[in-house]
Design a protein around this motif. Structure first.
Motif, mmCIF file in Angstrom:
data_model
loop_
_atom_site.group_PDB
_atom_site.id
_atom_site.type_symbol
_atom_site.label_atom_id
_atom_site.label_comp_id
_atom_site.label_asym_id
_atom_site.label_seq_id
_atom_site.Cartn_x
_atom_site.Cartn_y
_atom_site.Cartn_z
ATOM 1 N N UNK A 50 -4.420 -8.848 10.047
ATOM 2 C CA UNK A 50 -3.553 -7.991 9.243
ATOM 3 C C UNK A 50 -2.396 -7.460 10.077
ATOM 4 N N UNK A 51 -1.211 -7.504 9.489
ATOM 5 C CA UNK A 51 -0.012 -6.937 10.104
ATOM 6 C C UNK A 51 0.594 -5.956 9.113
ATOM 7 N N UNK A 52 1.029 -4.794 9.623
ATOM 8 C CA UNK A 52 1.579 -3.743 8.781
ATOM 9 C C UNK A 52 3.043 -3.507 9.100
ATOM 10 N N UNK A 53 3.833 -3.248 8.047
ATOM 11 C CA UNK A 53 5.193 -2.807 8.227
ATOM 12 C C UNK A 53 5.237 -1.314 8.496
ATOM 13 N N UNK A 54 6.411 -0.796 8.790
ATOM 14 C CA UNK A 54 6.562 0.607 9.161
ATOM 15 C C UNK A 54 6.542 1.542 7.970
ATOM 16 N N UNK A 55 6.827 1.062 6.816
ATOM 17 C CA UNK A 55 6.822 1.925 5.649
ATOM 18 C C UNK A 55 8.215 2.292 5.200
ATOM 19 N N UNK A 56 8.338 2.433 3.904
ATOM 20 C CA UNK A 56 9.598 2.859 3.319
ATOM 21 C C UNK A 56 9.292 3.940 2.284
ATOM 22 N N UNK A 57 10.075 5.005 2.305
ATOM 23 C CA UNK A 57 9.796 6.162 1.465
ATOM 24 C C UNK A 57 10.364 5.979 0.061
ATOM 25 N N UNK A 58 9.527 6.222 -0.914
ATOM 26 C CA UNK A 58 9.937 6.247 -2.316
ATOM 27 C C UNK A 58 9.714 7.658 -2.841
ATOM 28 N N UNK A 59 10.779 8.238 -3.373
ATOM 29 C CA UNK A 59 10.699 9.592 -3.935
ATOM 30 C C UNK A 59 11.143 9.525 -5.382
ATOM 31 N N UNK A 60 10.289 10.008 -6.268
ATOM 32 C CA UNK A 60 10.592 10.018 -7.692
ATOM 33 C C UNK A 60 10.723 11.471 -8.133
ATOM 34 N N UNK A 61 11.885 11.811 -8.610
ATOM 35 C CA UNK A 61 12.133 13.187 -9.042
ATOM 36 C C UNK A 61 11.780 13.361 -10.515
ATOM 37 N N UNK A 121 -4.313 0.947 -1.862
ATOM 38 C CA UNK A 121 -3.753 -0.317 -2.305
ATOM 39 C C UNK A 121 -2.895 -0.098 -3.540
ATOM 40 N N UNK A 122 -1.737 -0.737 -3.567
ATOM 41 C CA UNK A 122 -0.905 -0.745 -4.772
ATOM 42 C C UNK A 122 -1.011 -2.099 -5.460
ATOM 43 N N UNK A 123 -0.727 -3.157 -4.713
ATOM 44 C CA UNK A 123 -0.772 -4.495 -5.285
ATOM 45 C C UNK A 123 -0.847 -5.520 -4.163
ATOM 46 N N UNK A 140 0.858 -1.168 0.000
ATOM 47 C CA UNK A 140 0.000 0.000 0.000
ATOM 48 C C UNK A 140 0.900 1.225 0.000
ATOM 49 N N UNK A 141 0.351 2.365 -0.336
ATOM 50 C CA UNK A 141 1.144 3.585 -0.283
ATOM 51 C C UNK A 141 0.300 4.754 0.179
ATOM 52 N N UNK A 142 0.990 5.721 0.736
ATOM 53 C CA UNK A 142 0.321 6.935 1.194
ATOM 54 C C UNK A 142 1.165 8.132 0.813
ATOM 55 N N UNK A 143 0.613 8.941 -0.058
ATOM 56 C CA UNK A 143 1.272 10.176 -0.485
ATOM 57 C C UNK A 143 0.867 11.300 0.468
ATOM 58 N N UNK A 166 9.405 2.247 -14.713
ATOM 59 C CA UNK A 166 8.807 3.434 -15.336
ATOM 60 C C UNK A 166 8.195 4.344 -14.276
ATOM 61 N N UNK A 167 8.966 4.609 -13.251
ATOM 62 C CA UNK A 167 8.460 5.397 -12.129
ATOM 63 C C UNK A 167 8.094 6.813 -12.560
ATOM 64 N N UNK A 168 7.065 7.327 -11.913
ATOM 65 C CA UNK A 168 6.573 8.675 -12.172
ATOM 66 C C UNK A 168 6.597 9.479 -10.870
ATOM 67 N N UNK A 169 6.660 10.793 -10.966
ATOM 68 C CA UNK A 169 6.629 11.597 -9.728
ATOM 69 C C UNK A 169 5.413 11.300 -8.856
ATOM 70 N N UNK A 170 4.302 10.960 -9.465
ATOM 71 C CA UNK A 170 3.099 10.664 -8.674
ATOM 72 C C UNK A 170 3.173 9.335 -7.933
ATOM 73 N N UNK A 171 4.241 8.583 -8.154
ATOM 74 C CA UNK A 171 4.459 7.364 -7.365
ATOM 75 C C UNK A 171 5.126 7.683 -6.027
ATOM 76 N N UNK A 172 5.537 8.925 -5.843
ATOM 77 C CA UNK A 172 6.165 9.329 -4.592
ATOM 78 C C UNK A 172 5.209 9.128 -3.437
ATOM 79 N N UNK A 173 5.652 8.367 -2.449
ATOM 80 C CA UNK A 173 4.801 8.040 -1.302
ATOM 81 C C UNK A 173 5.606 7.204 -0.315
ATOM 82 N N UNK A 174 5.029 7.021 0.843
ATOM 83 C CA UNK A 174 5.536 6.012 1.776
ATOM 84 C C UNK A 174 4.824 4.709 1.439
#
Length: 124
Positions: free
Chosen positions: A112-123, A46-48, A36-39, A83-91
């Motif tokens: 359900x168990x959740x991880x802490x999250x990892x930041x993805x930044x697309x410039x 949901x992502x996948x 999942x992601x959160x911008x 093919x990352x896009x700037x709009x993919x930027x999220x945790x």
């Protein structure tokens, strides 16, 4: 269940990253694993996801660019992002739906168990 995610970072538009998330603990079984992601300023989405029977489901915005895969033996889920896009930027957060054994070795309900999250930044 402890989830350890890695692989986030900075990428350029059109680039690629691979996220991984390993589930550890006294796991009895895992059915679904997913990302999942959160911008900023937006709700988590949901992502996948990938089911125990290998069926995968994707958000429309990432279809054809992202691929989810799973190492069933080691309880690891991957997200290959191309093919990352700037709009993919999220945790990005991984989530698993898992059952465990408690201290008395009884099987617990799937939760359900959740991880802490990892930041993805697309410039751009």
């Amino acid at each position: 269940v402890q989830l350890q995610a890695s692989g986030g970072g900075l990428a350029q538009t059109g680039g690629s990253l691979r996220l991984s998330c390993a589930a550890n603990g006294n796991i009895f079984g895992i059915d679904n694993m997913g990302w999942y992601r959160q911008a900023p300023g937006r709700e988590r989405e949901l992502v996948a996801t990938i089911a125990i029977n290998t069926n995968a489901r994707y958000e429309d915005a990432v279809k054809g660019r992202f691929t989810i895969s799973r190492d069933y033996a080691n309880n690891i889920v991957y997200l290959h992002m191309n093919s990352l896009k700037p709009e993919d930027t999220a945790v990005y957060y991984c989530k698993v739906h898992a059952s465990t054994r408690d201290n008395a070795m009884r099987v617990t309900p799937y939760t359900d168990y959740w991880g802490r999250g990892t930041l993805v930044t697309v410039s751009s």
